[in-house]
Design an enzyme around this catalytic site. Sequence first.
Site, PDB file in Angstrom:
ATOM      1  N   ASP A  82      41.631  46.087  23.092  1.00 10.45           N
ATOM      2  CA  ASP A  82      40.291  45.788  23.594  1.00 10.45           C
ATOM      3  C   ASP A  82      39.241  45.775  22.495  1.00 10.45           C
ATOM      4  OD1 ASP A  82      40.283  48.451  22.956  1.00 10.45           O
ATOM      5  OD2 ASP A  82      39.345  49.130  24.822  1.00 10.45           O
TER       6      ASP A  82
ATOM      7  N   CYS B  93      41.334  49.086  19.101  1.00  7.93           N
ATOM      8  CA  CYS B  93      42.711  49.533  18.923  1.00  7.93           C
ATOM      9  C   CYS B  93      42.899  50.456  17.719  1.00  7.93           C
ATOM     10  CB  CYS B  93      43.666  48.343  18.854  1.00  7.93           C
ATOM     11  SG  CYS B  93      43.287  47.164  17.541  1.00  7.93           S
TER      12      CYS B  93
ATOM     13  N   HIS C 173      45.716  43.600  15.509  1.00  5.30           N
ATOM     14  CA  HIS C 173      46.027  44.679  16.443  1.00  5.30           C
ATOM     15  C   HIS C 173      46.779  45.823  15.763  1.00  5.30           C
ATOM     16  CE1 HIS C 173      46.444  46.561  20.322  1.00  5.30           C
ATOM     17  NE2 HIS C 173      47.728  46.738  20.115  1.00  5.30           N
TER      18      HIS C 173
END
Length: 273
Positions: A35, A38, A142
């Site tokens: 979101d 991370c 990510h």
Amino acid sequence: MQVDDLRDFLPVQQYTDLDEQLRYLGLKIRIIEGDGNCFFRAMSDQLTGNCDTHGVYRKDTAHYMLAHRELFKDFILHEDYEEYVHGLGQDAIYVDNDSVLAFARMMRLNVIVHQLNQIPLLIAGTTAPDARECHITYIPQHYNSVRWSDEEDNAEVSADVTCRAIRRLVQIHAREQRRRQSQSTSDESGSGSERGQSQTRNNTEKYLHINEKSTEEAVRNLATDKGVTYQKMLKVMETVDWDPVAAEKALDAQRSRRKSRNSAKGRSKNVPR
């Protein structure tokens, strides 16, 4: 302890995915929500066992960067440094390497980043011996958290993954592979003295004791039974050729010597001067 030479963890082959690569090191991925938070969620999971403090870590990192502008200004290409850092302090803003370094320095720990088929990357926040380590994975845009493979999936405990422990597990795997190859060669030859065959069987039995489920899980279970840390049990097992019975005796002997030393110190303090 200084952070180990990470070149030792260079994958021995090209892995198809990061999960497989980490399994070789006795590790697994704990998935973190993607979101925009991370990295700080992964740090929160590493340090507390859950992601709840990600917002606090984010704001603290931004404040740290504002207070230590001289350490980071040369890494940031944004025209307005304060504007960039204030933006970093907002929810769901992606971080760059400068933020990872700032967090590591702020917390006085080292961040180890695992990527597919690459040597793990060390983001050093300190050179202090026995510094805390946070292990995470990175794929484009990510971050996820890294845990021991035998740990419960939802355990809300801080991670205790260290480079030193990973290195020992890699040594265990290599040692076990050599043992199997040696045993296979011996079986195929069908020769050798009865004494040599007996020794091979005895060594095999030793390894079977510690490999009933998985090497790392067996070491962890024995550590729990004896009330010592995982890293401590690895050290002891290494000194006794991975014999669980000998390891227990060695631990008992260490405790007995420690108790005797403490008793001697207590008596010396009570001697009239």
